[in-house]
Enzyme design. Structure first.
Site, short mmCIF file in Angstrom:
data_model
loop_
_atom_site.label_atom_id
_atom_site.label_comp_id
_atom_site.label_asym_id
_atom_site.label_seq_id
_atom_site.Cartn_x
_atom_site.Cartn_y
_atom_site.Cartn_z
N GLU A 272 0.85 -1.20 0.00
CA GLU A 272 0.00 0.00 0.00
C GLU A 272 0.88 1.24 0.00
OE1 GLU A 272 -2.35 2.76 -0.29
OE2 GLU A 272 -3.43 0.85 -0.24
N GLY B 219 -6.86 1.01 4.18
CA GLY B 219 -8.30 1.33 4.18
C GLY B 219 -8.76 1.91 2.86
N CYS C 247 -12.44 4.00 0.55
CA CYS C 247 -13.61 3.93 1.43
C CYS C 247 -13.32 4.57 2.78
CB CYS C 247 -14.01 2.47 1.64
SG CYS C 247 -15.19 2.29 2.98
N LYS D 177 -19.83 9.85 5.39
CA LYS D 177 -20.92 9.56 6.34
C LYS D 177 -20.77 10.39 7.61
CE LYS D 177 -21.88 6.94 3.13
NZ LYS D 177 -21.08 7.68 2.16
N GLY E 269 3.45 -0.13 -5.95
CA GLY E 269 3.69 -1.44 -6.54
C GLY E 269 3.25 -1.52 -8.00
N VAL F 247 -24.69 8.69 -6.60
CA VAL F 247 -24.57 8.62 -5.14
C VAL F 247 -23.70 9.75 -4.59
CG1 VAL F 247 -23.78 7.22 -3.20
CG2 VAL F 247 -24.98 6.14 -5.11
N ILE F 248 -22.50 9.94 -5.16
CA ILE F 248 -21.56 10.93 -4.61
C ILE F 248 -22.15 12.34 -4.72
CG2 ILE F 248 -19.24 11.95 -4.86
CD1 ILE F 248 -18.33 9.15 -5.90
N GLY G 95 -18.55 9.94 -11.40
CA GLY G 95 -18.18 8.53 -11.22
C GLY G 95 -16.69 8.36 -10.97
N HIS H 115 -42.93 -3.23 17.37
CA HIS H 115 -43.69 -1.97 17.28
C HIS H 115 -43.30 -1.05 18.42
CE1 HIS H 115 -47.12 0.63 16.45
NE2 HIS H 115 -47.39 0.62 17.74
#
Length: 462
Positions: A35, A40, A43, A52, A115, A184-185, A268, A439
């Protein structure tokens, strides 16, 4: 490994890559995880988690503004952007720290650097200080993720024309924003900025916001956004943008212009496949995506690929599932392929939009004869208490299982899990109707919709 050979070398530490590494380690495989930035991936660092957190701050702002509606005296004094960012960044950094600790505890070697493939069983890693190291693996898993795309000729300068990456780092609430893209974004940022007090206009070339969702869900969201003062131009193409003294002037194909402080490009995400050495290693691609079969195998037997790099839904939880599938296949197990219709999809705007299974249009295209029911949240006491409006729509095959569950309303993202079980276990409406829902909860809306589909409606009007 002293000899530099691993069972599996995973290139990319995002959702798909680290899930694969963790599951492979559980199955006794030796794993190196490469990495270049923070573990992570998108996301955790630039996507699901920070957005969020922003959306939750936006919800708190709306609650403070609307407190009088609930008989609570409170005053809304404004948004402290530095405070919001500190809250968001703390959630991200503590989660990254926890994830890093978990990965190390499983004996996975984390290799920091850039990499590239140097052959069908070799990943060449260049560290920040320029040192190069070759990692040999019996198998290589590509999980390099995605980047925010733009349109041809539309330059993202990070100042006036920004991507979602820049939007997460803004140090002020913009006075006005044009958002290019109603997926969505785009919809999530529109929701945040409107709650923070910005003037927002979404420009979407297709006829609806969230064009991949059930049309009735899109229409519900559009109605809610109109009420919130979020403007949108649907079925409208973007023609160009000029910077002005006050920000940007966005021109549309029909000749109109919209002036704003910022343009957010949310058209996108593209696969991060360039410069990986795919072609040289013989890995087949299409439009930049790595081509795979139902088991995430590429055209090279020793190489698999998962996550946003392959043409499957760009969702962290789809990446987790793909990573686990590859690890189990390489670990000698026989995991089934993923049914992508059964992967839940959530847009965390206000109101939320959530779905699993297929749309009415898709069901008809596939030759199903269908029954469908729409349960309005106006009949659900918990939704009234929360002050939310929306619906639960359920589509079922005639004399057959539930094919799709589509929801709009506050917190419906938490409800879609039941829809996911209903769809994936091929439940009949009558079977779900037998189940008793607590309920007063919003989950009763799911139960009521299935009661109605089973021919015994309870609190259903019309």
């Amino acid at each position: 490994m002293a000899n530099g050979a691993y069972d599996i070398v995973v290139l990319g530490g995002g959702s798909g890559g680290y899930a694969c590494a963790l599951r492979a380690a559980e199955l006794g495989r030796s794993v190196a995880l490469v990495e270049r930035a923070e573990l992570g991936g998108t996301c955790l660092n630039r996507g699901c988690i920070p957005t969020k957190a922003l959306l939750h701050a936006a919800e708190v702002a709306d609650q403070a503004r609307d407190a009088a509606k609930y008989g609570v005296r409170a005053t809304f004094e404004g948004i402290d952007v530095a405070g919001v960012n500190a809250y968001k960044d703390k959630i991200v950094s503590s989660t990254v720290k926890g994830l890093t600790g978990l990965i190390k505890s499983k004996g996975i070697e984390i290799v920091a650097g850039d990499g590239v493939l140097a052959g069908p069983t070799t990943v060449r890693v260049t560290a920040a200080d320029g040192t190069v190291r070759d990692l040999k693996g019996q198998h290589i898993v590509l999980a390099t993720g995605s980047y925010p795309r733009s349109l041809p000729g539309l330059d993202i300068d990070g100042e006036r024309v920004i991507s979602s990456d820049h939007a997460l780092k803004l140090e002020h609430v913009p006075g006005s924003v044009v958002i290019l893209g109603g997926g969505v974004i785009g919809v999530e940022f529109a929701s945040v900025w409107r709650s923070f007090g910005a003037d927002v206009t979404i420009v979407e070339a297709l006829p609806h916001l969230l064009p991949l969702e059930e049309e009735s869900s899109s229409k519900r969201l559009e109605r809610a956004f109109r009420k919130r003062g979020i403007k949108y131009e649907l079925g409208t193409r973007f023609a160009g943008v000029k910077t002005t003294q006050g920000g940007v002037s966005v021109s549309l194909e029909d000749g109109r212009t919209i002036d704003a402080e910022l343009l957010l490009v949310a058209v996108g995400r593209g696969p991060a496949s360039e410069g990986l050495g795919l072609e040289e290693a013989g890995v087949a691609t299409e439009r930049g995506f790595v081509k795979v079969d139902g088991f995430c195998r590429t055209s090279v037997p020793t190489i698999s690929a998962v996550g946003d790099l392959i043409p499957t839904p760009q969702l962290a939880h789809a990446g987790f599932a793909e990573g686990i599938l590859v690890a189990e296949r390489l670990g000698g197990l026989t995991p089934p392929p993923i049914d992508y219709d059964g992967v839940p999809r959530i847009t965390y705007s206000d109101p939320e939009v959530a779905s699993v299974g297929i749309t009415t249009a898709a069901a008809r295209e596939r030759g199903y004869e269908i029954n469908e029911i729409t349960y309005d949240l106006a009949g659900n006491p918990k939704s009234k208490i929360l002050g939310t409006q929306g619906e639960v729509k359920v589509i079922a095959a005639v004399d057959g299982p539930v094919l799709g569950v589509h929801m709009v309303g506050a917190r419906v993202g938490e409800l879609i899990t039941e829809g996911q079980l209903i769809y994936n276990w091929e439940a009949l409406p009558g079977e779900v109707a037998q189940l008793i829902h607590a309920h007063p909860t919003q989950s009763e809306a799911v139960g009521e919709a299935h009661l109605a589909l089973a021919g015994k409606p309870l609190h259903v009007h019309g």
